[in-house]
Design an enzyme around this catalytic site. Structure first.
Site, PDB file in Angstrom:
ATOM      1  CG  ASP A   1      -7.150   3.277  -0.982  1.00 46.09           C
ATOM      2  OD1 ASP A   1      -7.897   2.086  -0.936  1.00 46.09           O
ATOM      3  OD2 ASP A   1      -7.114   4.004  -0.094  1.00 46.09           O
TER       4      ASP A   1
ATOM      5  CE  LYS B   1      -4.402   1.065   0.195  1.00 45.82           C
ATOM      6  NZ  LYS B   1      -5.841   0.015  -0.101  1.00 45.82           N
TER       7      LYS B   1
END
Ligand code: NAD
Length: 429
Positions: free
Chosen positions: A146, A106
């Site tokens: 995201d 991430k």
């Protein structure tokens, strides 16, 4: 940040609890306890007015036992390393659970993108790509959208990375625009996957109420698509919110698509009461509506509550007031540890994030695969494959929950860890 609300601490707790339950190999436990690599970069940017501002960017590569690191990039003013570490850990678990050949990663930049011009946003994105170019790549680490990032930003990353490497490398990111190598259906994938998973889970729970009522917190990529797909499939969406406020119409919001148009033009949802195609605060009484805060939405008397925004919105402070029968976690990490226990004691079924929102990464995998094999699948084909994946994962989680007499969250972690352990066992010397 309060310890119990620290998502990374929570991840470690999840790993420890489940690791002990299934007697996870102690070496593998140690491997998963810390990310493989943390990259922190400084991003000095010349703003349109000539001022220089320095932003901070992160890429966390948690684990790659199952394949290249994979996970989104978030732009938000509250981005911090522990949050990104937790999100990367959850990606490792999610990718194992939904059975795609990826590990977990991430990234993020600590920035409020709404304060940047389009040009500044592009420069910042290209600079971030330059700074992390050595650790990403189609077979190393594949980012995706995201919170506050989208297909346009993914296209900038693909373009910058390809320029730096002197050749086209479409598969370095997923979630690109379809005309720039993206997959049909990726934009809607997390919401569509959520709908398939929820429908399958409701069958398992023998929840057969007609037109169940739903409240959705968060109206971005994930929230708006799941609201719209559920509405088309007979669910009654009674409340939605974004960071600025929300609306509650007990009789049901008439048209999610109108709401999307309104939010796009105004930038917020509050006051959007639609009669026909006219959406206005003056229609509030006519629609029997009520203005609500994002917090109030969580406590409404609905069948299904869908958090689809950020972490830590269901906490020990409000868990007792949750009236929904089912919490369907489309956001990553919306429920704190203590809140999870309270919900469980109250008999509320929580369908966990790593299952509920895994449709996004499933279609990211399809996109990556199409890029590498020079294929183009139709939207129908993508959704058919997505449905199969989501239904299989739901089946496995419910079966494991029954077998081990554990919650759906624990069952999801058991499946993920066992999968990683089996591949790791074959790989290690
Ligand atoms: P987004 O930036 O498109 O939308 C986020 C939305 O949340 C916005 O509408 C924002 O106004 C709202 N919001 C922020 N704070 C809020 C609050 N306190 N209360 C209510 N609403 C609030 O982001 P997204 O891509 O939709 O992601 C949402 C969540 O889903 C995140 O947890 C993300 O990690 C997760 N997720 C996203 C994907 C994906 O494909 N985009 C896939 C899996 C999981």
């Amino acid at each position: 940040m309060e310890n119990n609300n620290n998502p990374w601490k929570r991840s470690l707790n999840e790993l420890k609890t489940i690791g002990e339950k299934i007697s996870l190999n102690v070496m593998l436990f140690s491997v998963l306890k810390a990310p493989d690599r943390i990259v922190e970069v400084s991003l000095p940017l010349k703003m349109d007015n000539g001022e220089i501002k320095i932003f901070k960017g992160f890429r966390v590569q948690h684990n790659n036992i199952l394949g290249p690191y994979k996970g989104g990039i978030r732009y938000h003013k509250n981005v911090n390393l522990d949050e990104i570490k937790a999100l990367a850990f959850w990606m490792t678990m999610k990718n194992a659970l939904i059975d795609v050949p990826f590990g977990g990663g991430k990234g993020g930049i600590k920035v409020d993108p709404k304060t940047l011009s389009e040009g500044e946003l592009e420069k910042l994105t290209r600079l971030f790509t330059k700074r992390i170019k050595d650790v990403i790549g189609p077979h190393k680490d594949v980012p995706a959208p995201d919170v506050n990032t989208n297909s346009k930003i993914m296209a900038w990353i693909a373009d910058e990375y390809s320029k730096l490497n002197g050749k086209d490398a479409l598969a370095v990111v997923t979630g690109k625009p379809v005309e720039k190598g993206g997959s049909e259906g990726r934009k809607e994938a997390t919401g569509m996957g959520g709908m398939y998973a929820l429908a399958a889970a409701l069958k398992k729970l023998e929840f057969d109420k007609k037109n169940p009522t739903v409240a959705v917190s968060g109206f971005g990529n994930v929230g708006r698509y799941i609201a719209s797909f559920l509405q088309s499939n007979g669910f009654k969406i009674v409340a939605v919110s974004d960071s600025k406020g929300g609306i509650y119409i007990p009789d049901g919001i008439s048209d999610i698509e109108n709401l999307e148009k309104y939010k796009e033009s105004k930038g917020f949802l509050a006051g959007c009461y639609c009669v026909g195609s006219v959406c206005d605060i003056n229609n509030r009484e006519k629609r029997g509506g009520k203005d609500i805060s994002p917090k109030e939405l969580l406590e409404l008397p609905v069948d299904i509550l869908i958090p689809a925004a950020l972490e830590n919105v269901i906490t020990k402070e409000n868990a007792d007031k949750i009236q929904a029968k089912i919490v369907f976690e489309m956001a990553n990490g919306p429920t704190t540890l203590e809140a999870d226990e309270i919900l469980s004691k109250k008999g509320i079924t929580v369908i966990p994030d790593i299952l509920a929102n895994s449709g996004g990464v499933a279609v990211s995998y399809f996109e990556w695969y199409q890029n590498l094999h020079n294929e183009k699948w139709s939207k129908d084909e993508v959704f058919k494959k997505l449905k199969q994946k989501m239904e299989k994962a739901v089946d496995n989680v419910f079966e494991t929950s029954k077998k081990f007499k554990v919650t759906l969250r624990e069952a999801s972690y058991i499946l993920a860890l066992k999968k990683i352990e089996s591949v790791w066992g074959n790989k290690k010397d």
